[in-house]
Design a protein around this motif. Structure first.
Motif, PDB file in Angstrom:
ATOM      1  N   THR A  75       0.777  -1.328   0.020  1.00  0.00           N
ATOM      2  CA  THR A  75       0.042  -0.119   0.166  1.00  0.00           C
ATOM      3  C   THR A  75       0.887   1.361   0.112  1.00  0.00           C
ATOM      4  OG1 THR A  75      -0.042   0.086   2.474  1.00  0.00           O
ATOM      5  CG2 THR A  75      -1.796  -1.237   1.062  1.00  0.00           C
ATOM      6  N   GLY A  76       1.985   1.126   0.398  1.00  0.00           N
ATOM      7  CA  GLY A  76       2.885   2.412   0.596  1.00  0.00           C
ATOM      8  C   GLY A  76       2.858   3.113   1.464  1.00  0.00           C
ATOM      9  N   THR A  77       2.249   2.543   2.511  1.00  0.00           N
ATOM     10  CA  THR A  77       2.142   3.498   3.848  1.00  0.00           C
ATOM     11  C   THR A  77       1.811   2.736   5.167  1.00  0.00           C
ATOM     12  OG1 THR A  77       1.170   5.334   4.528  1.00  0.00           O
ATOM     13  CG2 THR A  77      -0.519   3.838   3.714  1.00  0.00           C
ATOM     14  N   PHE A  78       1.916   3.156   6.110  1.00  0.00           N
ATOM     15  CA  PHE A  78       1.392   2.633   7.750  1.00  0.00           C
ATOM     16  C   PHE A  78      -0.151   2.929   7.817  1.00  0.00           C
ATOM     17  CE2 PHE A  78       5.819   4.154   7.160  1.00  0.00           C
ATOM     18  CZ  PHE A  78       6.390   3.174   7.194  1.00  0.00           C
ATOM     19  N   TRP A  79      -0.630   2.137   8.675  1.00  0.00           N
ATOM     20  CA  TRP A  79      -1.962   2.145   9.049  1.00  0.00           C
ATOM     21  C   TRP A  79      -2.337   2.199  10.597  1.00  0.00           C
ATOM     22  CZ3 TRP A  79      -5.551   2.628   5.093  1.00  0.00           C
ATOM     23  CH2 TRP A  79      -5.074   2.524   3.729  1.00  0.00           C
ATOM     24  N   GLU A  80      -3.488   2.768  11.049  1.00  0.00           N
ATOM     25  CA  GLU A  80      -3.662   2.756  12.303  1.00  0.00           C
ATOM     26  C   GLU A  80      -3.587   1.500  12.984  1.00  0.00           C
ATOM     27  OE1 GLU A  80      -7.785   4.585  14.814  1.00  0.00           O
ATOM     28  OE2 GLU A  80      -7.902   4.099  12.641  1.00  0.00           O
ATOM     29  N   TYR A  81      -4.197   0.516  12.285  1.00  0.00           N
ATOM     30  CA  TYR A  81      -4.316  -0.918  12.868  1.00  0.00           C
ATOM     31  C   TYR A  81      -4.306  -1.785  11.685  1.00  0.00           C
ATOM     32  CZ  TYR A  81      -9.335  -1.782  12.326  1.00  0.00           C
ATOM     33  OH  TYR A  81     -10.593  -1.833  12.121  1.00  0.00           O
ATOM     34  N   TYR A  82      -4.220  -3.232  11.940  1.00  0.00           N
ATOM     35  CA  TYR A  82      -4.176  -4.065  10.891  1.00  0.00           C
ATOM     36  C   TYR A  82      -4.951  -5.258  11.290  1.00  0.00           C
ATOM     37  CZ  TYR A  82       0.124  -1.536   9.675  1.00  0.00           C
ATOM     38  OH  TYR A  82       0.786  -0.611   9.361  1.00  0.00           O
ATOM     39  N   ALA A  83      -5.357  -6.188  10.179  1.00  0.00           N
ATOM     40  CA  ALA A  83      -6.102  -7.388  10.002  1.00  0.00           C
ATOM     41  C   ALA A  83      -5.588  -8.427  10.784  1.00  0.00           C
ATOM     42  CB  ALA A  83      -6.807  -7.384   8.882  1.00  0.00           C
ATOM     43  N   PRO A  84      -6.343  -9.225  11.457  1.00  0.00           N
ATOM     44  CA  PRO A  84      -5.621 -10.251  12.120  1.00  0.00           C
ATOM     45  C   PRO A  84      -5.339 -11.615  11.334  1.00  0.00           C
ATOM     46  CG  PRO A  84      -7.947 -10.131  13.216  1.00  0.00           C
ATOM     47  CD  PRO A  84      -7.717  -9.062  12.103  1.00  0.00           C
ATOM     48  N   GLU A  85      -6.286 -11.772  10.269  1.00  0.00           N
ATOM     49  CA  GLU A  85      -6.666 -12.944   9.275  1.00  0.00           C
ATOM     50  C   GLU A  85      -5.864 -12.710   8.090  1.00  0.00           C
ATOM     51  OE1 GLU A  85      -7.403 -15.883  10.658  1.00  0.00           O
ATOM     52  OE2 GLU A  85      -7.542 -15.144  12.520  1.00  0.00           O
ATOM     53  N   ARG A  86      -5.692 -11.760   7.541  1.00  0.00           N
ATOM     54  CA  ARG A  86      -5.023 -11.347   6.250  1.00  0.00           C
ATOM     55  C   ARG A  86      -3.965 -10.367   6.465  1.00  0.00           C
ATOM     56  NH1 ARG A  86     -10.295 -12.496   5.338  1.00  0.00           N
ATOM     57  NH2 ARG A  86     -11.125 -10.313   5.896  1.00  0.00           N
ATOM     58  N   ILE A  87      -2.919 -10.352   5.555  1.00  0.00           N
ATOM     59  CA  ILE A  87      -1.748  -9.457   5.984  1.00  0.00           C
ATOM     60  C   ILE A  87      -2.414  -8.183   5.021  1.00  0.00           C
ATOM     61  CG2 ILE A  87       0.570  -8.797   5.588  1.00  0.00           C
ATOM     62  CD1 ILE A  87      -0.243 -11.096   7.616  1.00  0.00           C
ATOM     63  N   GLU A  88      -3.136  -7.173   5.720  1.00  0.00           N
ATOM     64  CA  GLU A  88      -3.777  -6.140   5.088  1.00  0.00           C
ATOM     65  C   GLU A  88      -4.430  -5.157   6.056  1.00  0.00           C
ATOM     66  OE1 GLU A  88      -6.882  -7.972   3.142  1.00  0.00           O
ATOM     67  OE2 GLU A  88      -8.372  -7.786   4.600  1.00  0.00           O
ATOM     68  N   PRO A  89      -4.572  -3.945   5.894  1.00  0.00           N
ATOM     69  CA  PRO A  89      -5.004  -2.721   6.838  1.00  0.00           C
ATOM     70  C   PRO A  89      -6.241  -3.452   7.500  1.00  0.00           C
ATOM     71  CG  PRO A  89      -4.394  -1.612   4.884  1.00  0.00           C
ATOM     72  CD  PRO A  89      -4.541  -3.073   4.523  1.00  0.00           C
ATOM     73  N   GLY A  90      -6.632  -2.856   8.821  1.00  0.00           N
ATOM     74  CA  GLY A  90      -7.774  -3.185   9.523  1.00  0.00           C
ATOM     75  C   GLY A  90      -9.090  -2.815   8.940  1.00  0.00           C
ATOM     76  N   PHE A  91      -9.996  -2.990   9.198  1.00  0.00           N
ATOM     77  CA  PHE A  91     -11.307  -2.600   8.785  1.00  0.00           C
ATOM     78  C   PHE A  91     -11.470  -0.832   8.917  1.00  0.00           C
ATOM     79  CE2 PHE A  91     -16.150  -1.166   9.458  1.00  0.00           C
ATOM     80  CZ  PHE A  91     -16.485  -1.489   8.166  1.00  0.00           C
ATOM     81  N   MET A  92     -11.469  -0.135   7.835  1.00  0.00           N
ATOM     82  CA  MET A  92     -11.585   1.424   8.033  1.00  0.00           C
ATOM     83  C   MET A  92     -10.497   2.110   8.782  1.00  0.00           C
ATOM     84  SD  MET A  92     -15.887   1.957   8.554  1.00  0.00           S
ATOM     85  CE  MET A  92     -15.703   3.712   8.292  1.00  0.00           C
ATOM     86  N   ALA A  93      -9.189   1.208   8.795  1.00  0.00           N
ATOM     87  CA  ALA A  93      -8.184   1.958   9.536  1.00  0.00           C
ATOM     88  C   ALA A  93      -7.861   3.163   8.697  1.00  0.00           C
ATOM     89  CB  ALA A  93      -7.009   1.068   9.473  1.00  0.00           C
ATOM     90  N   ARG A  94      -7.152   4.136   9.360  1.00  0.00           N
ATOM     91  CA  ARG A  94      -6.634   5.382   8.841  1.00  0.00           C
ATOM     92  C   ARG A  94      -5.222   5.048   8.434  1.00  0.00           C
ATOM     93  NH1 ARG A  94      -9.223  10.316  11.220  1.00  0.00           N
ATOM     94  NH2 ARG A  94     -11.037   9.472  12.140  1.00  0.00           N
ATOM     95  N   ARG A  95      -4.851   5.835   7.071  1.00  0.00           N
ATOM     96  CA  ARG A  95      -3.648   5.465   6.430  1.00  0.00           C
ATOM     97  C   ARG A  95      -2.533   6.596   6.979  1.00  0.00           C
ATOM     98  NH1 ARG A  95      -3.975   4.778   1.052  1.00  0.00           N
ATOM     99  NH2 ARG A  95      -1.749   5.569   0.913  1.00  0.00           N
ATOM    100  N   ASP A  96      -1.407   6.532   6.636  1.00  0.00           N
ATOM    101  CA  ASP A  96      -0.292   7.641   7.062  1.00  0.00           C
ATOM    102  C   ASP A  96      -0.305   7.725   8.573  1.00  0.00           C
ATOM    103  OD1 ASP A  96       0.320   7.681   4.028  1.00  0.00           O
ATOM    104  OD2 ASP A  96      -0.942   9.181   4.007  1.00  0.00           O
TER     105      ASP A  96
END
Length: 536
Positions: free
Chosen positions: A415-436
């Protein structure tokens, strides 16, 4: 008739305003629309931040920051190093100046959320920002909380940029979690700023005393709320109570563990500045809390720690809140081993991305995280990782740190950035997490990279550096800050295997003891008083 009504309304408004002023329904500088009921705390009178003048300090550019900040290197892993610098770039861009008339006294690192300062976020953020103190005094972010302390010791957990509290002090969601002494002690141990300890001690003690007076049940245990714990929608309170706003008439596990940690940190600070005698009663509270938590919050069947409901029964919700025990000595021996074992359980906390905020066997666990219903939170994860290392569970610490850092790294590449939090079952940002979100998402690419992946930890107060060598490629760090004046360079050459004895080169302007760990339990400690190659 309409004119008469308007005139009457105007008269009543003026009379009401005069009556309010006569009754003193504003509370001094806080401009609160009710009577002043403050019982003054003596330690608040010593808080120097309440009378400090505002200071602005324009940061240098990020290009200049790269010449000052610690510079890690890792042969063949240039992308991880690139992620490290990207996190700093966002953080440097999030430095804010105090607003005129706000009562804030210092520039601060913004939490990347809504422009307000948050006690929970800022305390965690200081744990990576401390590495940048030679570039900018990030720790002074916390000074703004101390500057806004009330006469009775209260500090609001969220304060607007204009300096106004977001909550009335007796609101169940108004404050917490109190991690301020923890953040200050960690900063001192790495950088040795004894003058800062002297300045912050009164504010920290007064705030802890406010908690004891206003956030305890009659038996002396502590309560909070969803917002008050920072874990907004973790499903903890019984049905009928609001999980975000209510205390649920419940004894809150993490709040009690954190207050134990607060007392422990304040006693340590008190010893450093020779004021521990003034707060000796905190040792008594620590003994009480340790016994109460073990007697009432530990479940012998599931071998886990839980919240306790009003009727004395234990909750059955397993959350990351229990692992605050790793930052204390509340649990020992077999009980601590049993608690830690849950972090290895694939049905609970050992998920594709570790460590979920809610156990995976709970009905509200969400594979996308859905905030605190399973989300992977950098601050909470840092607490677990750091606690595992401190309590001696070092192999598990390495596993969790590698997993978390790897997940954040993969999402950063995707994604090119950092996220407020992350999903536990997939390597992706958490639901509606804020970026940067740097923000506490700076912890994995900066603090965890230095401490866990490169393996470098230090304790300036103890005069020592510990280097846990796990990578076989050449790696290390330049411009590592060690105490007020110390600048270290640490480099290890490429090794044929993890068991091979490392060849280490050090540059330093201060003496220290270096402990090196490598292979299968091998270690050596040497005293370093000058630059050069180290013989282990």
């Amino acid at each position: 008739m309409k004119i008469l009504r308007l005139a009457a309304t105007a008269v009543l408004t003026l009379l009401s305003a005069g009556l309010l002023q006569a009754q003193g329904l504003t509370s001094g500088p806080y401009e609160l629309p009710y009577k002043n009921t403050y019982v003054k705390n003596l330690f608040v009178s010593e808080n120097p931040y309440r009378t400090m003048k505002m200071e602005t300090l324009k940061p240098k550019s990020f290009a200049e920051a790269k010449k000052i900040l610690p510079a890690p290197f890792w042969e063949g892993h240039e992308k991880e190093v690139e992620m490290y610098w990207h996190a700093w770039q966002i953080a440097v861009g999030n430095i804010r100046q105090p607003q005129e008339g706000s009562g804030f006294v210092s520039p601060f690192l913004d939490v990347a959320y809504n422009g307000n300062i948050f006690m929970w976020d800022d305390s965690f953020m200081m744990l990576f920002a401390r590495y940048g103190y030679r570039f900018f005094p990030f720790q002074r972010t916390l000074d703004n909380f101390y500057a806004k302390q009330h006469q009775d010791g209260f500090i609001c957990r969220e304060i607007r940029s204009d300096g106004s509290d977001c909550f009335e002090r007796y609101d169940p969601t108004s404050t917490g979690p109190n991690l301020l002494p923890w953040a200050e002690l960690l900063y001192y141990k790495q950088f040795g700023d004894i003058d800062r300890l002297h300045r912050v001690f009164p504010a920290l003690v007064a705030y802890a005393q406010w908690w004891k007076l206003n956030r305890t049940w009659k038996d002396g245990t502590y309560w909070s709320s969803g917002w008050g714990t920072g874990m907004d929608n973790l499903p903890r309170v019984e049905e009928g109570y609001n999980q975000i706003f209510s205390n649920g008439h419940m004894t809150w596990l993490d709040t009690n563990l954190q207050q134990y940690l607060v007392n422990d940190c304040l006693m340590q600070i008190g010893f450093y500045i020779e004021r521990w005698q003034e707060i000796e009663e905190m040792e008594d509270e620590m003994k009480f809390l340790k016994a109460w938590i073990n007697d009432n919050m530990w479940d012998p069947d599931t071998r886990f720690l839980y919240d306790v409901y009003a009727d004395g029964s234990r909750s059955k919700v397993k959350g990351i809140s229990a692992f605050w025990a790793l930052q204390t000595d509340v649990l020992e021996g077999e009980r601590l081993d049993a608690l830690v074992e849950h972090l290895r359980d694939t049905a609970e906390f050992n998920r594709p991305h570790r460590v979920p905020s809610l156990s995976a066997d709970h009905k509200k666990y969400n594979p996308n995280g859905r905030y605190w219903q399973g989300g992977i939170w950098p601050g909470a994860n840092y607490m677990v990782i750091d606690g595992l290392w401190k309590r001696g569970y070092r192999e598990l610490c390495r596993e969790v740190a590698d997993n978390h850092f790897g997940g954040v790294f993969q999402v950063w590449k995707d994604t090119g950035t950092f996220w407020e939090y992350y999903a536990p079952e997939r390597i992706e940002p958490g639901f509606m997490a804020r970026r940067d979100f740097v923000g506490w998402a700076g912890l994995p690419p900066i603090a965890e990279f230095i401490e866990c992946i490169l393996g470098i930890r230090s304790d300036f107060a103890g005069g020592k550096v510990e280097w846990d060598l796990r990578q076989t490629e050449a790696h290390g760090i330049e411009r590592y800050p060690f105490g007020p004046e110390g600048v270290l360079g640490l480099k290890v050459a490429r090794r044929a295997s993890a068991e091979a004895k490392p060849e280490i080169t050090v540059t330093t302007n201060v003496p220290f003891d270096l402990t090196v760990l490598w292979g299968d339990g091998q270690s050596a400690t040497v005293h370093v008083d000058k630059s050069g190659k180290i013989k282990l």
